[in-house]
Design a protein around this motif. Structure first.
Motif, PDB file in Angstrom:
ATOM      1  N   ILE A  73      47.967  39.634  37.438  1.00 54.50           N
ATOM      2  CA  ILE A  73      48.754  38.406  37.405  1.00 54.50           C
ATOM      3  C   ILE A  73      47.800  37.232  37.233  1.00 54.50           C
ATOM      4  O   ILE A  73      46.619  37.331  37.578  1.00 54.50           O
ATOM      5  N   GLY A  74      48.297  36.142  36.708  1.00 50.04           N
ATOM      6  CA  GLY A  74      47.485  34.943  36.541  1.00 50.04           C
ATOM      7  C   GLY A  74      47.038  34.389  37.881  1.00 50.04           C
ATOM      8  O   GLY A  74      47.810  34.371  38.845  1.00 50.04           O
ATOM      9  N   ALA A  75      45.808  33.947  37.961  1.00 49.53           N
ATOM     10  CA  ALA A  75      45.252  33.471  39.221  1.00 49.53           C
ATOM     11  C   ALA A  75      45.949  32.215  39.727  1.00 49.53           C
ATOM     12  O   ALA A  75      45.997  31.966  40.925  1.00 49.53           O
ATOM     13  N   GLY A 129      31.576  28.935  34.130  1.00 48.44           N
ATOM     14  CA  GLY A 129      31.254  30.355  34.216  1.00 48.44           C
ATOM     15  C   GLY A 129      32.464  31.188  34.545  1.00 48.44           C
ATOM     16  O   GLY A 129      33.562  30.959  34.064  1.00 48.44           O
ATOM     17  N   GLY A 130      32.279  32.189  35.407  1.00 45.91           N
ATOM     18  CA  GLY A 130      33.330  33.151  35.739  1.00 45.91           C
ATOM     19  C   GLY A 130      34.306  32.621  36.757  1.00 45.91           C
ATOM     20  O   GLY A 130      34.341  33.090  37.879  1.00 45.91           O
ATOM     21  N   SER A 131      35.070  31.652  36.403  1.00 44.87           N
ATOM     22  CA  SER A 131      36.046  31.081  37.303  1.00 44.87           C
ATOM     23  C   SER A 131      37.234  32.019  37.452  1.00 44.87           C
ATOM     24  O   SER A 131      37.756  32.543  36.481  1.00 44.87           O
ATOM     25  N   THR A 132      37.671  32.218  38.702  1.00 47.85           N
ATOM     26  CA  THR A 132      38.817  33.093  38.928  1.00 47.85           C
ATOM     27  C   THR A 132      40.133  32.366  38.694  1.00 47.85           C
ATOM     28  O   THR A 132      41.171  33.003  38.670  1.00 47.85           O
ATOM     29  N   THR A 133      40.099  31.040  38.539  1.00 46.80           N
ATOM     30  CA  THR A 133      41.350  30.327  38.308  1.00 46.80           C
ATOM     31  C   THR A 133      41.808  30.462  36.872  1.00 46.80           C
ATOM     32  O   THR A 133      42.918  30.095  36.547  1.00 46.80           O
ATOM     33  N   GLU A 134      40.952  30.962  36.001  1.00 42.88           N
ATOM     34  CA  GLU A 134      41.330  31.170  34.613  1.00 42.88           C
ATOM     35  C   GLU A 134      41.544  32.658  34.391  1.00 42.88           C
ATOM     36  O   GLU A 134      40.788  33.475  34.860  1.00 42.88           O
ATOM     37  N   GLY A 135      42.560  33.009  33.674  1.00 43.80           N
ATOM     38  CA  GLY A 135      42.763  34.412  33.341  1.00 43.80           C
ATOM     39  C   GLY A 135      43.537  35.173  34.399  1.00 43.80           C
ATOM     40  O   GLY A 135      44.244  34.608  35.216  1.00 43.80           O
ATOM     41  N   LEU A 136      43.371  36.485  34.354  1.00 42.24           N
ATOM     42  CA  LEU A 136      44.113  37.374  35.228  1.00 42.24           C
ATOM     43  C   LEU A 136      43.257  37.886  36.374  1.00 42.24           C
ATOM     44  O   LEU A 136      42.048  38.042  36.240  1.00 42.24           O
ATOM     45  N   ILE A 137      43.925  38.159  37.486  1.00 39.96           N
ATOM     46  CA  ILE A 137      43.275  38.827  38.606  1.00 39.96           C
ATOM     47  C   ILE A 137      44.077  40.083  38.924  1.00 39.96           C
ATOM     48  O   ILE A 137      45.259  40.172  38.609  1.00 39.96           O
ATOM     49  N   LYS A 138      43.428  41.056  39.516  1.00 43.07           N
ATOM     50  CA  LYS A 138      44.101  42.288  39.913  1.00 43.07           C
ATOM     51  C   LYS A 138      44.366  42.218  41.415  1.00 43.07           C
ATOM     52  O   LYS A 138      43.475  41.881  42.184  1.00 43.07           O
ATOM     53  N   LEU A 196      48.743  31.293  44.290  1.00 40.83           N
ATOM     54  CA  LEU A 196      47.851  32.342  44.761  1.00 40.83           C
ATOM     55  C   LEU A 196      46.459  31.806  45.075  1.00 40.83           C
ATOM     56  O   LEU A 196      45.902  32.089  46.136  1.00 40.83           O
ATOM     57  N   HIS A 197      45.886  31.023  44.164  1.00 38.25           N
ATOM     58  CA  HIS A 197      44.526  30.549  44.364  1.00 38.25           C
ATOM     59  C   HIS A 197      44.430  29.492  45.460  1.00 38.25           C
ATOM     60  O   HIS A 197      43.381  29.323  46.055  1.00 38.25           O
ATOM     61  N   MET A 198      45.520  28.816  45.756  1.00 37.80           N
ATOM     62  CA  MET A 198      45.500  27.778  46.791  1.00 37.80           C
ATOM     63  C   MET A 198      45.447  28.377  48.194  1.00 37.80           C
ATOM     64  O   MET A 198      44.951  27.737  49.114  1.00 37.80           O
ATOM     65  N   VAL A 199      45.955  29.594  48.377  1.00 38.37           N
ATOM     66  CA  VAL A 199      45.893  30.239  49.690  1.00 38.37           C
ATOM     67  C   VAL A 199      44.687  31.164  49.799  1.00 38.37           C
ATOM     68  O   VAL A 199      44.477  31.791  50.826  1.00 38.37           O
ATOM     69  N   GLY A 200      43.896  31.255  48.725  1.00 38.88           N
ATOM     70  CA  GLY A 200      42.657  32.022  48.781  1.00 38.88           C
ATOM     71  C   GLY A 200      42.752  33.438  48.254  1.00 38.88           C
ATOM     72  O   GLY A 200      41.844  34.235  48.470  1.00 38.88           O
ATOM     73  N   LEU A 201      43.819  33.787  47.565  1.00 33.28           N
ATOM     74  CA  LEU A 201      43.952  35.134  47.023  1.00 33.28           C
ATOM     75  C   LEU A 201      43.045  35.277  45.802  1.00 33.28           C
ATOM     76  O   LEU A 201      43.099  34.458  44.893  1.00 33.28           O
ATOM     77  N   LYS A 202      42.176  36.283  45.835  1.00 38.10           N
ATOM     78  CA  LYS A 202      41.205  36.493  44.760  1.00 38.10           C
ATOM     79  C   LYS A 202      41.391  37.872  44.152  1.00 38.10           C
ATOM     80  O   LYS A 202      42.251  38.639  44.573  1.00 38.10           O
ATOM     81  N   ASP A 203      40.537  38.180  43.197  1.00 38.75           N
ATOM     82  CA  ASP A 203      40.564  39.470  42.507  1.00 38.75           C
ATOM     83  C   ASP A 203      40.345  40.604  43.507  1.00 38.75           C
ATOM     84  O   ASP A 203      39.466  40.525  44.358  1.00 38.75           O
ATOM     85  N   MET A 204      41.169  41.642  43.414  1.00 36.62           N
ATOM     86  CA  MET A 204      41.111  42.860  44.218  1.00 36.62           C
ATOM     87  C   MET A 204      41.496  42.648  45.692  1.00 36.62           C
ATOM     88  O   MET A 204      41.196  43.480  46.537  1.00 36.62           O
ATOM     89  N   ASP A 205      42.178  41.547  46.030  1.00 38.25           N
ATOM     90  CA  ASP A 205      42.679  41.337  47.389  1.00 38.25           C
ATOM     91  C   ASP A 205      43.952  42.148  47.597  1.00 38.25           C
ATOM     92  O   ASP A 205      44.626  42.538  46.649  1.00 38.25           O
TER      93      ASP A 205
END
Length: 159
Positions: free
Chosen positions: A78-80, A55-64, A117-126
């Motif tokens: 930037i890429g997640a 589904g909507g995985s944040t590890t794929e694609g871009l995050i803001k 980014l994703h390993m330290v917990g940074l997500k979309d709109m952080d």
């Protein structure tokens, strides 16, 4: 090679009431198997093997990401799965500070260039805080003062 299968077992209504217990007719051994059966696995940059999200995985694609620098707020995409070093390169284009002059803070800690980014917990709109390295800032001020002093002496010599 080891093939992993997912088995989610559920009790059928016939076995709950005692009907059909031990009966081989009409069923089959995989009645309790729900879903496709095969699990898809992914290897994270930290080396951990985990079940792949659907589904909507944040590890794929871009995050803001919102980046606060002093009184300014910048939105970057930037890429997640990028690193903080790669984020610094993008921020260099936006802010004009070179990557070696930047200090990036997330959740109150300065992050290293190799951290993902994703390993330290940074997500979309952080939100991330960007500071200029104080040692480099001080060096720039000393160079600026020295240049101004040299220009001042040049003006007194010229008549």
């Amino acid at each position: 090679m080891l093939k992993l299968r997912s088995r989610r077992l559920c009790k059928s209504s016939s076995s709950k009431h005692g009907k059909g217990a031990g009966n081989n007719g009409g069923g089959g051994g995989d009645r309790g198997l729900i879903g496709g059966g095969d699990i898809k696995w992914e290897l994270r940059p930290g080396g951990m093997l985990v079940q792949k999200r659907e589904g909507g995985s944040t590890t794929e694609g871009l995050i803001k990401v919102k980046v606060k620098t002093g009184s300014q707020l910048h939105d970057i995409s930037i890429g997640a799965t990028s690193t903080f070093g790669e984020m610094k390169v993008v921020l260099a284009m936006v802010t004009g500070l070179e990557p070696r002059e930047q200090r990036v803070l997330f959740r109150g800690k300065e992050r290293e260039d190799y951290e993902h980014l994703h390993m330290v917990g940074l997500k979309d709109m952080d939100k991330v805080l960007l500071l200029e390295d104080p040692a480099i800032k001080e060096r720039k001020l000393h160079e600026l003062a020295r240049d101004q002093a040299m220009q001042g002496t040049l003006h007194t010599i010229s008549v």
